[in-house]
Design a protein around this motif. Structure first.
Motif, PDB file in Angstrom:
ATOM      1  N   GLU A 194     -18.779  41.693  33.358  1.00 43.60           N
ATOM      2  CA  GLU A 194     -19.429  42.559  33.025  1.00 43.60           C
ATOM      3  C   GLU A 194     -19.541  43.047  31.692  1.00 43.60           C
ATOM      4  OE1 GLU A 194     -22.494  45.410  33.680  1.00 43.60           O
ATOM      5  OE2 GLU A 194     -21.725  43.857  35.181  1.00 43.60           O
ATOM      6  N   PHE A 195     -20.769  42.661  30.877  1.00 45.79           N
ATOM      7  CA  PHE A 195     -20.778  42.940  29.377  1.00 45.79           C
ATOM      8  C   PHE A 195     -20.942  44.388  29.097  1.00 45.79           C
ATOM      9  CE2 PHE A 195     -21.449  38.393  29.953  1.00 45.79           C
ATOM     10  CZ  PHE A 195     -20.323  38.076  29.561  1.00 45.79           C
ATOM     11  N   LYS A 196     -20.506  44.959  27.932  1.00 47.01           N
ATOM     12  CA  LYS A 196     -20.907  46.332  27.582  1.00 47.01           C
ATOM     13  C   LYS A 196     -21.044  46.257  25.875  1.00 47.01           C
ATOM     14  CE  LYS A 196     -21.266  47.965  31.693  1.00 47.01           C
ATOM     15  NZ  LYS A 196     -22.560  48.368  31.993  1.00 47.01           N
ATOM     16  N   VAL A 197     -21.660  46.999  25.463  1.00 44.64           N
ATOM     17  CA  VAL A 197     -21.681  47.484  23.884  1.00 44.64           C
ATOM     18  C   VAL A 197     -21.593  48.593  23.737  1.00 44.64           C
ATOM     19  CG1 VAL A 197     -22.905  47.255  21.814  1.00 44.64           C
ATOM     20  CG2 VAL A 197     -23.248  45.523  23.430  1.00 44.64           C
ATOM     21  N   GLY A 198     -20.530  48.884  22.736  1.00 45.49           N
ATOM     22  CA  GLY A 198     -20.243  50.732  22.590  1.00 45.49           C
ATOM     23  C   GLY A 198     -18.744  50.809  22.014  1.00 45.49           C
ATOM     24  N   SER A 199     -18.471  51.996  22.102  1.00 44.62           N
ATOM     25  CA  SER A 199     -17.150  52.297  21.341  1.00 44.62           C
ATOM     26  C   SER A 199     -15.923  51.783  22.361  1.00 44.62           C
ATOM     27  CB  SER A 199     -17.182  54.001  21.111  1.00 44.62           C
ATOM     28  OG  SER A 199     -17.056  54.526  22.345  1.00 44.62           O
ATOM     29  N   SER A 200     -15.980  51.904  23.601  1.00 43.02           N
ATOM     30  CA  SER A 200     -14.827  51.406  24.380  1.00 43.02           C
ATOM     31  C   SER A 200     -15.640  51.168  26.052  1.00 43.02           C
ATOM     32  CB  SER A 200     -13.809  52.388  24.342  1.00 43.02           C
ATOM     33  OG  SER A 200     -14.216  53.643  25.080  1.00 43.02           O
ATOM     34  N   VAL A 201     -14.256  50.662  26.573  1.00 42.74           N
ATOM     35  CA  VAL A 201     -14.865  50.663  28.085  1.00 42.74           C
ATOM     36  C   VAL A 201     -14.712  51.867  28.745  1.00 42.74           C
ATOM     37  CG1 VAL A 201     -14.119  49.615  30.310  1.00 42.74           C
ATOM     38  CG2 VAL A 201     -14.227  48.123  28.323  1.00 42.74           C
ATOM     39  N   LYS A 202     -15.638  52.484  29.633  1.00 42.69           N
ATOM     40  CA  LYS A 202     -15.688  53.709  30.220  1.00 42.69           C
ATOM     41  C   LYS A 202     -15.409  53.648  31.653  1.00 42.69           C
ATOM     42  CE  LYS A 202     -19.294  55.369  26.807  1.00 42.69           C
ATOM     43  NZ  LYS A 202     -18.879  54.199  25.902  1.00 42.69           N
ATOM     44  N   PRO A 203     -14.758  54.587  32.050  1.00 42.34           N
ATOM     45  CA  PRO A 203     -14.506  54.617  33.515  1.00 42.34           C
ATOM     46  C   PRO A 203     -15.864  54.062  34.456  1.00 42.34           C
ATOM     47  CG  PRO A 203     -13.787  56.608  32.642  1.00 42.34           C
ATOM     48  CD  PRO A 203     -14.605  55.882  31.761  1.00 42.34           C
TER      49      PRO A 203
END
Length: 135
Positions: free
Chosen positions: A85-94
């Motif tokens: 699962e890919f995300k873009v942001g400041s960090s992995v969120k819950p």
């Protein structure tokens, strides 16, 4: 049979290492400011060049009685047993982790043997965060 299982698990672990190396390489080469779709496509090319099978945007279902219910779309399934699962942001969120866990439960309920799963966050500080699950 046990030898086959060990080889399968070992292959999954090495494929996960290739995925992580690829993500770090992509971030190093292209940097920040891209979309999730960009990083997904870049990793697709990276895996393709290494002859590693993958699917992108895989619809994920659960069975409720006689009905199949779509619980979401997996960004990438690699080597038949790894969910990404890919995300873009400041960090992995819950909520990112909960989303991945929902997909893991759904795939396992369908009888698909998942060996590894990860939320991969292409961070705005130029690093890559990988939140892994190994089974």
């Amino acid at each position: 049979m046990l030898t086959k299982l060990r080889k399968s698990h070992s292959r999954s672990a090495s494929v996960m290492e290739i995925v992580e190396t690829g993500c770090n390489s992509i971030m190093h080469e292209h940097g920040i400011g891209h979309t999730e779709a960009f990083y997904e496509k870049a990793l697709s090319h990276y895996l393709y060049d290494r002859c590693i099978p993958f699917l992108t945007q895989v619809d994920c279902f659960v069975q409720k009685g006689s009905a199949q219910i779509n619980v979401g779309r997996i960004d990438m399934e690699v080597s038949h047993n790894i969910i990404l699962e890919f995300k873009v942001g400041s960090s992995v969120k819950p909520q990112d982790v909960h989303q991945l866990q929902k997909y893991i439960r759904a795939r396992k309920a369908c009888g698909i043997d998942i060996s590894n799963a990860a939320v991969i966050c292409f961070r705005t500080d130029g690093s890559v965060e990988v939140h892994k699950f190994t089974f």
